[in-house]
Design an enzyme around this catalytic site. Structure first.
Site, PDB file in Angstrom:
ATOM      1  N   GLY A 352       0.930  -1.246  -0.126  1.00 55.16           N
ATOM      2  CA  GLY A 352       0.026  -0.028   0.186  1.00 55.16           C
ATOM      3  C   GLY A 352       0.807   1.261   0.160  1.00 55.16           C
ATOM      4  N   GLY A 353       0.193   2.227  -0.197  1.00 49.56           N
ATOM      5  CA  GLY A 353       0.967   3.469  -0.169  1.00 49.56           C
ATOM      6  C   GLY A 353       0.736   4.283   1.060  1.00 49.56           C
ATOM      7  N   ASP A 442      -2.045  -5.589  16.996  1.00 46.72           N
ATOM      8  CA  ASP A 442      -2.197  -7.231  16.510  1.00 46.72           C
ATOM      9  C   ASP A 442      -1.572  -7.970  17.470  1.00 46.72           C
ATOM     10  OD1 ASP A 442      -2.865  -8.684  14.472  1.00 46.72           O
ATOM     11  OD2 ASP A 442      -0.971  -8.403  13.267  1.00 46.72           O
TER      12      ASP A 442
END
Ligand SMILES: *[C@@H]1O[C@H](CO)[C@@H](O)[C@H](O)[C@H]1NC(C)=O
Ligand SMILES: *[C@@H]1O[C@H](CO)[C@@H](O)[C@H](O)[C@H]1NC(C)=O
Ligand SMILES: *[C@@H]1O[C@H](CO)[C@@H](O)[C@H](O)[C@H]1NC(C)=O
Ligand SMILES: *[C@@H]1O[C@H](CO)[C@@H](O)[C@H](O)[C@H]1NC(C)=O
Ligand SMILES: *[C@@H]1O[C@H](CO)[C@@H](O)[C@H](O)[C@H]1NC(C)=O
Ligand SMILES: *[C@@H]1O[C@H](CO)[C@@H](O)[C@H](O)[C@H]1NC(C)=O
Ligand SMILES: *[C@@H]1O[C@H](CO)[C@@H](O)[C@H](O)[C@H]1NC(C)=O
Ligand SMILES: *[C@@H]1O[C@H](CO)[C@@H](O)[C@H](O)[C@H]1NC(C)=O
Length: 646
Positions: A352-353, A442
């Site tokens: 992703g960016g 996470d």
């Protein structure tokens, strides 16, 4: 006439007695202090006020009373200096502090440990009849407003109670610039402090400094305060310290005291040495430095790293000016490539960016986290469109491999319980003990890595976010792993410390049951571990949910605690979940787990049925910190991480 002469003689005797008093201990081997609680003099001559024992206090007082007032009732000038060290068992997770005390009795009978510092108790705290003047070195922020703490690292002047008359964050003013430099009291490093009272000016100064730099000329605290209403004619001087649930040792290395004058300087070279704590944690890499890594080092990435695809030329790197600031954290791609034999174990996590600059600042910030239950992030490597994070090498791999899918090697209960406590302590550090709130986002068994001694270390900070303490996180893309995502997180997209606690709950169940949070099945419905354990609890046989691989060697009370705590942390109402501080206290048996039936758990996924049942419990929770977390300092990086991964 005769009477006057006698009076004069009496005055002279008093003055003589007090003027005489001057003592200096460069180490306490030959000192005859009056000790109580768990205070002791070690064989090397350290005064150890507390050792690693919970909920205790320790006192050490000069054994004789000291005359503090002259015949007309004003307090003499006095001066004292001592060197102390506060040594937490786990760096960064600090217990209580130390106080220098002037008290009417040697042992402060009736005083409480923990946040009362062995000085006062719940009933006499703040009462004028105490006649106690103390200088506290306070290393715990008490959420109870009656203590009026400014932070978890401050120096305060206490008169008859723990709400300081005056306090300041720990630090010192440098002579040269007059600028305030912060100090961390619980740094395991010796520090020196001076407490001085000018009887004529009625001024009390407190000055703190790292050891070996001498006394700064500007005191940290300076108050004009007549001590005569608070002190009696004869008082005892000494130290008090206490422990709560976080293990911390408190040492005094040397002490000098003088009535009516300036205390003799301590001979720093003669002070006893602090015991060496633990093995040196620094990895080889950090000591050798960047240039030699490729050859000599084993460390290296693996478990959690970003690996953005779209490689073009193999070793081409991008280095921009701003990155020079992050110097030592940046690795050469080529070195990593060689060290990992071409990224054989690479894990493709997603792509992703994102705002790379802000993100790297965040990563480097996270790289400053140091805790024995966190995997150290050593640095990063960047190429066009790729970012790799480099972690310390963990020889035993991730915990999930020892839990499910017919593990070849499994962990016994005591190993599992140790891993659980370790991860809890790491997460507590992230939430409350570091300078910013770090939301891991996470937590799960596959992100817990085992080091050489099978200590659990929480890894993969790839998704972690930083927030300033006391602010509110922005809504961001939902990231995390299904089965560990708190319901409100999925709904609002807001990750908080409470959503981490939820994931920690799922982790507890995983470890105790040896099952995944969600077990996919071909033909039938998926098994949700939480519901499954819940059903055992409802039937009153929660222990039966334990991992059969544990065999007969487990401690039923501990297994039950972990399972119930797993349910509690997985409560659908965030406020009903404990904080990580409380989780640690439950795991250490410092506080009992609340009765789950009062918490309104119900079969439909632990919903909230009887709010009045746990009002007291949730009140504690409200006092505990940062469930309200706000704007991310680094929200600029918010648009990265738009993916789920497993
Ligand atoms: C130490 O102090 C106690 C109490 O004042 C006293 O009874 C004892 O004799 C002293 N011991 C020495 C060796 O000075
Ligand atoms: C701490 O000190 C007390 C009293 O001296 C002693 O009984 C206890 O064993 C010590 N604990 C540790 C962990 O050193
Ligand atoms: C009390 O004693 C102090 C110090 O000895 C002296 O400076 C002061 O003048 C005295 N005050 C009175 C009222 O005698
Ligand atoms: C508090 O300490 C005082 C003595 O300083 C004692 O009399 C009192 O009983 C103590 N209170 C409690 C609740 O322990
Ligand atoms: C302070 O302590 C005294 C004696 O222990 C007691 O009588 C008084 O009520 C206390 N005052 C306060 C404000 O608690
Ligand atoms: C020093 O500590 C204070 C209070 O804890 C904090 O506001 C300040 O930013 C710190 N300064 C530095 C240079 O770290
Ligand atoms: C306390 O500090 C003030 C301000 O630096 C200084 O003027 C004064 O002499 C100091 N007093 C003592 C007793 O050290
Ligand atoms: C600061 O100044 C004081 C008094 O001039 C001196 O005694 C002390 O050693 C100095 N401390 C440092 C750190 O330079």
């Amino acid at each position: 006439m005769l009477f006057k002469a006698i009076l004069l003689l009496y005055v002279l005797v008093c003055l003589a007695a007090s003027q005489d008093l001057s003592f200096r201990y460069n180490g306490f081997r030959s000192a005859n202090l009056s000790l109580d609680g768990i205070a002791e003099i070690t064989s090397s001559g350290l005064l150890r006020l507390t050792n690693d024992t919970r909920q205790q206090k320790g006192h050490a007082f000069f054994p004789h009373p000291v005359t503090f007032k002259n015949s007309n009732g004003s307090v003499f000038t006095f001066s004292t200096t001592f060197v102390f060290a506060i040594v937490p068992l786990i760096a960064g997770v600090t217990g209580q502090g130390i106080a220098f005390a002037i008290a009417p009795t040697k042992g402060l009978p009736g005083s409480f440990p923990s946040q009362y510092l062995g000085l006062f108790n719940e009933t006499n705290n703040g009462n004028d009849t105490n006649h106690v003047v103390a200088v506290e070195l306070d290393t715990v922020y008490s959420y109870d407003s009656k203590f009026g703490d400014i932070n978890d690292n401050h120096v305060g002047i206490d008169i008859n109670g723990l709400r300081s008359y005056e306090s300041a964050p720990a630090g010192y003013y440098t002579n040269s610039s007059g600028r305030l430099t912060n100090l961390t009291l619980a740094s395991s490093q010796p520090m020196q402090i001076w407490v001085e009272y000018d009887g004529a000016k009625k001024q009390l100064n407190v000055t703190l400094a790292p050891i070996n730099i001498g006394k700064p000329s500007i005191p940290l605290l300076s108050v004009v305060l007549d001590l005569s209403p608070f002190l009696r004619d004869a008082m005892y001087v000494g130290f008090s310290s206490s422990t709560a649930s976080v293990l911390t040792s408190h040492y005094v290395l040397g002490w000098s005291y003088k009535m009516n004058g300036q205390a003799q300087a301590l001979d720093l070279a003669r002070l006893p040495k602090l015991p060496r704590i633990g093995p040196k944690e620094r990895s080889k890499f950090l000591t050798i430095g960047v240039p030699t890594i490729s050859v000599s080092v084993v460390f290296i990435l693996i478990s959690g790293l970003f690996y953005f695809i779209r490689r073009k030329r193999k070793f081409a790197e991008v280095l921009e000016d701003w990155e020079l600031d992050y110097g030592p954290h940046r690795f050469k791609y080529k070195d990593l490539y060689i060290a990992t034999k071409g990224f054989r174990d690479k894990e493709l996590l997603g792509s992703g960016g994102f705002g790379m600059k802000v993100f790297i600042a965040e990563i480097v910030s996270i790289g400053r986290l140091r805790h024995r239950n966190l995997v150290t992030l050593l640095g990063y490597c960047r190429r066009k469109g790729e970012l790799l994070l480099v972690y310390d090498y963990m020889p035993n791999g991730s915990l999930d491999k020892y839990l499910y899918d017919q593990p070849r090697v499994t962990l016994n209960w005591s190993q599992r319980f140790r891993v659980i406590k370790g991860v809890a302590s790491g997460l507590f550090y992230l939430h409350e003990e570091w300078e910013q709130v770090v939301i891991h986002r996470d937590v799960k068994a596959s992100n817990v890595l085992l080091d050489g001694e099978l200590n659990g270390r929480l890894g993969d900070f790839g998704l972690a976010r930083l927030y300033d303490h006391g602010t509110d996180p922005q809504t961001t893309h939902i990231v995390g792993t299904l089965g560990y995502l708190a319901p409100e997180h999925a709904r609002t997209g807001k990750a908080t410390t409470k959503t981490d606690v939820y994931a920690f709950g799922a982790f507890l169940l995983e470890v105790a049951c040896g099952r995944r949070p969600i077990e996919r099945r071909e033909q039938a419905d998926d098994v949700i571990l939480l519901d499954w354990v819940f059903s055992f609890w409802v039937r009153g046989e929660i222990l039966e949910a334990r991992d059969p691989n544990l065999g007969p060697n487990y401690i039923p009370e501990e297994v039950e605690l972990v399972l119930k705590l797993g349910l509690l942390c997985s409560h659908s109402v965030p406020e009903a979940r404990p904080s990580m501080r409380q989780v640690l206290q439950f795991l250490e048996w410092d506080i009992p787990l609340p009765e789950l039936s009062l918490l309104g758990l119900s079969a439909s996924g632990l919903t909230f049925a009887h709010p009045e049942g746990f009002s007291e419990f949730s009140m504690n929770m409200a006092l505990s910190h940062s469930s309200s977390v706000a704007e991310s300092l680094l929200s600029g990086a918010a648009d990265f991480l738009p993916f789920f991964f497993t």
